[in-house]
Design an enzyme around this catalytic site. Structure first.
Site, mmCIF file in Angstrom:
data_model
loop_
_atom_site.group_PDB
_atom_site.id
_atom_site.type_symbol
_atom_site.label_atom_id
_atom_site.label_comp_id
_atom_site.label_asym_id
_atom_site.label_seq_id
_atom_site.Cartn_x
_atom_site.Cartn_y
_atom_site.Cartn_z
ATOM 1 N N ALA A 64 -6.383 10.484 -8.318
ATOM 2 C CA ALA A 64 -6.451 9.379 -7.357
ATOM 3 C C ALA A 64 -7.435 9.715 -6.244
ATOM 4 O O ALA A 64 -7.655 10.884 -5.927
ATOM 5 C CB ALA A 64 -5.070 9.098 -6.770
ATOM 6 N N ASP A 65 -8.014 8.674 -5.661
ATOM 7 C CA ASP A 65 -8.893 8.839 -4.514
ATOM 8 C C ASP A 65 -8.766 7.591 -3.644
ATOM 9 O O ASP A 65 -8.733 6.473 -4.167
ATOM 10 C CB ASP A 65 -10.343 9.025 -4.953
ATOM 11 C CG ASP A 65 -11.249 9.397 -3.795
ATOM 12 O OD1 ASP A 65 -10.969 10.408 -3.119
ATOM 13 O OD2 ASP A 65 -12.232 8.663 -3.545
ATOM 14 N N THR A 66 -8.679 7.794 -2.340
ATOM 15 C CA THR A 66 -8.496 6.693 -1.393
ATOM 16 C C THR A 66 -9.577 6.734 -0.330
ATOM 17 O O THR A 66 -9.944 7.815 0.144
ATOM 18 C CB THR A 66 -7.115 6.802 -0.705
ATOM 19 O OG1 THR A 66 -6.100 6.779 -1.709
ATOM 20 C CG2 THR A 66 -6.883 5.647 0.270
ATOM 21 N N THR A 100 -7.938 2.416 -3.305
ATOM 22 C CA THR A 100 -7.541 3.614 -4.038
ATOM 23 C C THR A 100 -7.863 3.407 -5.505
ATOM 24 O O THR A 100 -7.507 2.385 -6.088
ATOM 25 C CB THR A 100 -6.040 3.920 -3.875
ATOM 26 O OG1 THR A 100 -5.744 4.113 -2.489
ATOM 27 C CG2 THR A 100 -5.645 5.189 -4.641
ATOM 28 N N GLY A 101 -8.549 4.388 -6.061
ATOM 29 C CA GLY A 101 -8.771 4.423 -7.496
ATOM 30 C C GLY A 101 -7.731 5.351 -8.100
ATOM 31 O O GLY A 101 -7.454 6.414 -7.539
#
Length: 177
Positions: A64-66, A100-101
């Site tokens: 995840a990345d935000t 977020t991905g």
């Protein structure tokens, strides 16, 4: 399913814990910083998941990345207290997006999503900004704030857990559908 969370984030661990058992394996992926917010978070989530999957090919990996974006400009984690104050001044009284991905990867391939939440900040006084930054709370968060801190957010539209760094609705969909 043997799930690995490819993240050092304590907030992500906290959010994922009630959903399913997992272990943490921090990704060594070098994050991408160029491009639009949706493109960046998806590339980073995928990169983190695939890097960990490369080391643990028999596992299912969640990356995840935000990030925070205001008027198309990405506001990542602040470099220092001064940068955090600058970001909070920019966001004060305005609506921005949190993206977020999330990427779920295993031997069978990847499933991924990008989630957007609109967030409206309160009008922040200099005293509030300085006090919040002095608390240390905003220094490790994209956009220099945490919605869970209850200090700066007036309202939001979308996923609350997305703003915390892991949109649980999307994670559940990826894991269980």
């Amino acid at each position: 399913m043997k799930l690995l969370l490819a993240s050092a984030s304590p907030r992500r661990r906290e959010l994922l814990a009630p959903l399913c058992p997992f272990e943490v394996e921090v990704s060594r992926f070098e994050e991408v910083e160029k491009g639009g917010a949706e493109e960046v978070v998806l590339a980073n989530a995928r990169g983190k998941a695939l890097e960990v999957l490369g080391r643990f090919p028999d596992r299912v990996v969640l990356g995840a990345d935000t990030t925070v974006a205001l008027d198309g400009v990405i506001l990542g984690k602040p470099k220092d207290a001064e940068d955090a104050e600058r970001m909070l001044r920019l966001l004060s009284g305005r609506t921005h997006s949190v993206f977020t991905g999330v990427c779920l990867a295993d031997q069978n391939g990847v499933k991924e999503r990008v989630v957007e939440t609109k967030v409206l900040f309160k009008e922040l006084s200099e005293k509030t900004i300085k006090s919040y930054v002095l608390s240390g709370a905003p220094l490790d968060k994209a956009g220099a704030y945490g919605i869970q801190d209850g200090v700066v957010v007036k309202s939001y539209e979308g996923s609350y857990t997305n703003v915390m760094g892991l949109p649980m609705e999307a994670v559940e969909e990826l894991l269980f559908q």
